[in-house]
Design a protein around this motif. Structure first.
Motif, short mmCIF file in Angstrom:
data_model
loop_
_atom_site.label_atom_id
_atom_site.label_comp_id
_atom_site.label_asym_id
_atom_site.label_seq_id
_atom_site.Cartn_x
_atom_site.Cartn_y
_atom_site.Cartn_z
N ARG A 1 7.43 -3.50 -12.52
CA ARG A 1 8.40 -2.76 -11.71
C ARG A 1 8.36 -1.28 -12.04
O ARG A 1 8.40 -0.42 -11.16
N MET A 2 8.25 -0.99 -13.34
CA MET A 2 8.22 0.41 -13.77
C MET A 2 6.98 1.11 -13.19
O MET A 2 7.07 2.23 -12.68
N ASN A 3 5.84 0.43 -13.26
CA ASN A 3 4.60 1.00 -12.72
C ASN A 3 4.72 1.30 -11.22
O ASN A 3 4.33 2.36 -10.76
N HIS A 4 5.25 0.33 -10.50
CA HIS A 4 5.37 0.54 -9.05
C HIS A 4 6.33 1.69 -8.74
O HIS A 4 6.10 2.48 -7.84
N LEU A 5 7.39 1.77 -9.52
CA LEU A 5 8.36 2.85 -9.29
C LEU A 5 7.72 4.21 -9.54
O LEU A 5 7.78 5.11 -8.68
N ILE A 6 7.04 4.35 -10.69
CA ILE A 6 6.38 5.62 -11.00
C ILE A 6 5.33 5.94 -9.94
O ILE A 6 5.26 7.04 -9.41
N GLY A 7 4.55 4.92 -9.59
CA GLY A 7 3.46 5.13 -8.64
C GLY A 7 3.96 5.53 -7.27
O GLY A 7 3.45 6.47 -6.66
N ARG A 8 4.99 4.83 -6.80
CA ARG A 8 5.47 5.10 -5.45
C ARG A 8 6.21 6.44 -5.35
O ARG A 8 6.38 6.97 -4.25
N LEU A 9 6.63 6.97 -6.50
CA LEU A 9 7.22 8.31 -6.49
C LEU A 9 6.14 9.38 -6.61
O LEU A 9 6.15 10.38 -5.89
N THR A 10 5.21 9.17 -7.55
CA THR A 10 4.25 10.23 -7.84
C THR A 10 3.19 10.41 -6.76
O THR A 10 2.75 11.53 -6.52
N LEU A 11 2.78 9.32 -6.11
CA LEU A 11 1.72 9.47 -5.10
C LEU A 11 2.14 10.36 -3.93
O LEU A 11 1.46 11.33 -3.63
N PRO A 12 3.28 10.07 -3.27
CA PRO A 12 3.67 10.95 -2.16
C PRO A 12 3.97 12.38 -2.62
O PRO A 12 3.61 13.33 -1.93
N VAL A 13 4.57 12.52 -3.80
CA VAL A 13 4.89 13.87 -4.29
C VAL A 13 3.58 14.65 -4.54
O VAL A 13 3.43 15.79 -4.13
N GLY A 14 2.63 13.97 -5.20
CA GLY A 14 1.34 14.61 -5.46
C GLY A 14 0.64 15.01 -4.17
O GLY A 14 0.10 16.11 -4.05
N PHE A 15 0.70 14.12 -3.18
CA PHE A 15 0.08 14.40 -1.88
C PHE A 15 0.72 15.65 -1.26
O PHE A 15 0.02 16.55 -0.79
N GLU B 1 -10.75 -0.24 1.19
CA GLU B 1 -10.86 0.11 -0.22
C GLU B 1 -9.63 -0.32 -1.01
O GLU B 1 -9.74 -0.83 -2.11
N VAL B 2 -8.46 -0.12 -0.42
CA VAL B 2 -7.25 -0.51 -1.14
C VAL B 2 -7.25 -2.02 -1.38
O VAL B 2 -6.95 -2.49 -2.47
N LEU B 3 -7.63 -2.79 -0.35
CA LEU B 3 -7.68 -4.25 -0.50
C LEU B 3 -8.67 -4.66 -1.58
O LEU B 3 -8.40 -5.57 -2.37
N THR B 4 -9.82 -3.99 -1.64
CA THR B 4 -10.85 -4.34 -2.63
C THR B 4 -10.41 -3.95 -4.04
O THR B 4 -10.43 -4.76 -4.96
N PHE B 5 -10.01 -2.69 -4.20
CA PHE B 5 -9.67 -2.20 -5.54
C PHE B 5 -8.41 -2.87 -6.09
O PHE B 5 -8.26 -2.99 -7.30
N SER B 6 -7.52 -3.34 -5.20
CA SER B 6 -6.32 -4.04 -5.66
C SER B 6 -6.67 -5.28 -6.46
O SER B 6 -5.93 -5.68 -7.36
N ALA B 7 -7.80 -5.91 -6.11
CA ALA B 7 -8.19 -7.13 -6.81
C ALA B 7 -8.81 -6.81 -8.17
O ALA B 7 -8.97 -7.68 -9.00
N MET B 8 -9.20 -5.55 -8.38
CA MET B 8 -9.92 -5.19 -9.59
C MET B 8 -9.09 -4.46 -10.63
O MET B 8 -9.33 -4.60 -11.82
N LEU B 9 -8.15 -3.65 -10.18
CA LEU B 9 -7.41 -2.80 -11.11
C LEU B 9 -5.96 -3.26 -11.23
O LEU B 9 -5.41 -3.86 -10.32
N GLY B 10 -5.35 -2.93 -12.37
CA GLY B 10 -3.94 -3.19 -12.56
C GLY B 10 -3.12 -2.15 -11.80
O GLY B 10 -3.66 -1.19 -11.28
N SER B 11 -1.80 -2.36 -11.76
CA SER B 11 -0.98 -1.48 -10.94
C SER B 11 -0.98 -0.03 -11.40
O SER B 11 -1.18 0.89 -10.60
N GLY B 12 -0.80 0.20 -12.70
CA GLY B 12 -0.80 1.58 -13.20
C GLY B 12 -2.15 2.23 -12.92
O GLY B 12 -2.23 3.37 -12.45
#
Lengths: 228, 238
Positions: free
Chosen positions: A14-28, A69-80
């Motif tokens: 949950r923590m990873n998704h929260l950080i990720g979903r905040l930082t990605l749009p802000v970074g963009f 790419e998102v579908l492929t890499f999702s199977a390979m990498l962890g959330s963070g």
């Protein structure tokens, strides 16, 4: 794996998704700041009609590639790892090889709790290291540019990708050659056919690889090494 | 041309680029902190986590060099701040060059830089580079959480298969990038083959002589061997 009492992977997820979903749009959005400064302060702005046309062209290219790419890499990498890879970019040439090597060297199987943690740590290291190297590159722009573009050694820098995938490819082939044969043959075949967009070739090769692995797995030819 | 570069290299833009790059570093630091805490809670020992971090760092050094080269190539056209920022975030050098090319092309300019590369063409190229990454960011930000949940619930039942399958995914991606030099031939193939041979040698040494420490540097050593073979080959052939 020995876990201490009260370890709850879901909490970290949950923590990873929260950080990720905040930082990605802000970074963009942050990437637009220099462009807005150029426009508002210096009057260097885009031609809107051409811009709309350009947005259309790039979207036609990038929307399908991105989905696949998102579908492929999702199977390979962890959330963070996934959120870091997408904010910092250079996924196939830096993040995926780093994560693969780290999981292997640390004996952490991918798609497990350990693999998740190890690949996230490795990708964080990768992002920070390449940032430092790029900064050094910016600072040494002039002197380094001269040295690296010396005619004797400059060809080597054009061949970093063949060197990377020769090395990591050999590593993977030696590890599980039975899985490797079919996707490599297919990839060579696809290359010989012509210029097929990666939006198509990546999923086709990954699918071929997974189907081969599935076949070998049901025959009991791979996946025996690790305990169930 | 040239006059817009004065603005494109303005200190205020450099500051903005520094903010973007620092933000990327901050995100990584956050995830690193969470992962280290999670690893400690999950019972991973410190040495293993440090090894993961070290591997991430060492495997990234050489593959970053082409990014530095790309930066050196495009900084004279779009200024250091925008090039630096673009090459440090979302996307990769080939994507950035393609996006900038599209931006210029819609203005009727076929090359990056040169006489026709006016301030407006420059602005269009830079805007397209940034806007093009909207798709991947949007998809990951909105849909990734759901995708991840679905993936882990589907294959949770058979953890052994899950490991094999993920390994196969990596193999599929690597196969595609291995096919490139194999079909291109020439210098690319020589570099590729030399790196592959060096990796094989490293792994033989690791197994036969039990040189476990070598394994960690095998990738870097093999890449350097490949690049050295490339230099040798081109100077002999040229």
């Amino acid at each position: 794996m020995n876990t201490k009492n009260g370890y709850d992977p879901a909490r970290y997820e949950r923590m990873n998704h929260l950080i990720g979903r905040l930082t990605l749009p802000v970074g963009f959005l942050l990437t637009f700041v220099p462009l807005v400064i150029l426009w508002l302060r210096f009057g260097i702005g885009p031609d809107l009609k051409a811009l709309v046309q350009g947005i259309f062209s790039i979207s036609v290219l990038m929307a399908p590639v991105s989905i696949v790419e998102v579908l492929t890499f999702s199977a390979m990498l962890g959330s963070g790892a996934m959120y870091m890879a997408y904010l910092s970019g250079n996924i196939t040439n830096l993040k995926i090889p780093s994560a693969a090597m780290a999981m292997d060297l640390c004996d952490a199987a991918p798609a497990t709790e350990e693999g998740e943690i190890v690949s996230t740590i490795a990708i964080a290291g990768s992002v920070l290291a390449s940032e430092v190297i790029i900064v050094a590159g910016v600072l040494l722009l002039a002197p380094l540019g001269g040295a690296l573009s010396h005619p004797t050694i400059s060809p080597a820098f054009e061949q970093v990708l063949p060197a990377l995938f020769g090395a990591i490819g050999a590593y993977y082939v030696l590890k599980e050659w039975k899985v490797a044969v079919a996707p490599i043959a297919l990839a060579i075949g696809l290359k010989l056919v012509g210029d097929i967009p990666t939006a198509l070739t990546i999923p086709v090769c990954v699918l071929a690889s997974v189907l081969t692995a599935r076949f070998l797995y049901t025959k009991g030819l791979v996946g025996k090494g690790s305990p169930a | 041309m040239g006059n817009y570069l004065e603005y494109a290299n303005a200190p205020v833009l450099l500051t903005a680029a520094i903010v973007v790059v620092a933000f990327v570093a901050l995100q990584s630091a956050l995830f690193l902190a969470v992962a280290l805490k999670r690893g400690a809670a999950a019972g991973l020992d410190r040495a293993r986590m440090l090894k993961a971090l070290r591997t991430g760092v060492t495997t990234s050094i050489i593959p970053t060099l082409p990014i530095v080269m790309a930066l050196i190539a495009i900084a004279p056209v779009i200024g250091t701040p925008v090039s630096w920022m673009r090459l440090s975030v979302i996307g990769s050098a080939p994507y950035e060059l393609m996006a900038a090319g599209i931006g210029a092309k819609t203005m009727g300019v076929d090359s990056l830089g040169g006489a026709g590369f006016t301030p407006t063409v420059f602005a269009n190229a830079a805007w397209i580079m940034c806007i093009g990454s909207f798709w991947s960011i949007m998809i990951v930000s909105i849909f990734y959480k759901g995708i991840k949940k679905r993936y882990s619930s589907k294959i949770q039942a058979d953890t052994r298969w899950r490991e094999v399958m993920t390994g196969a995914c990596f193999m599929g991606v690597f196969a595609l990038f291995m096919a490139d030099p194999i079909t291109t031939g020439g210098t690319a193939l020589v570099t590729f083959a030399a790196a592959a041979a060096a990796m094989t040698l490293c792994l033989v040494l690791v197994v036969k002589l039990k040189l476990d420490g070598l394994k960690e540097f095998a990738l870097t050593i093999s890449m350097l061997a490949g690049m050295a073979a490339c230099v040798l080959w081109t100077s002999l052939a040229g």
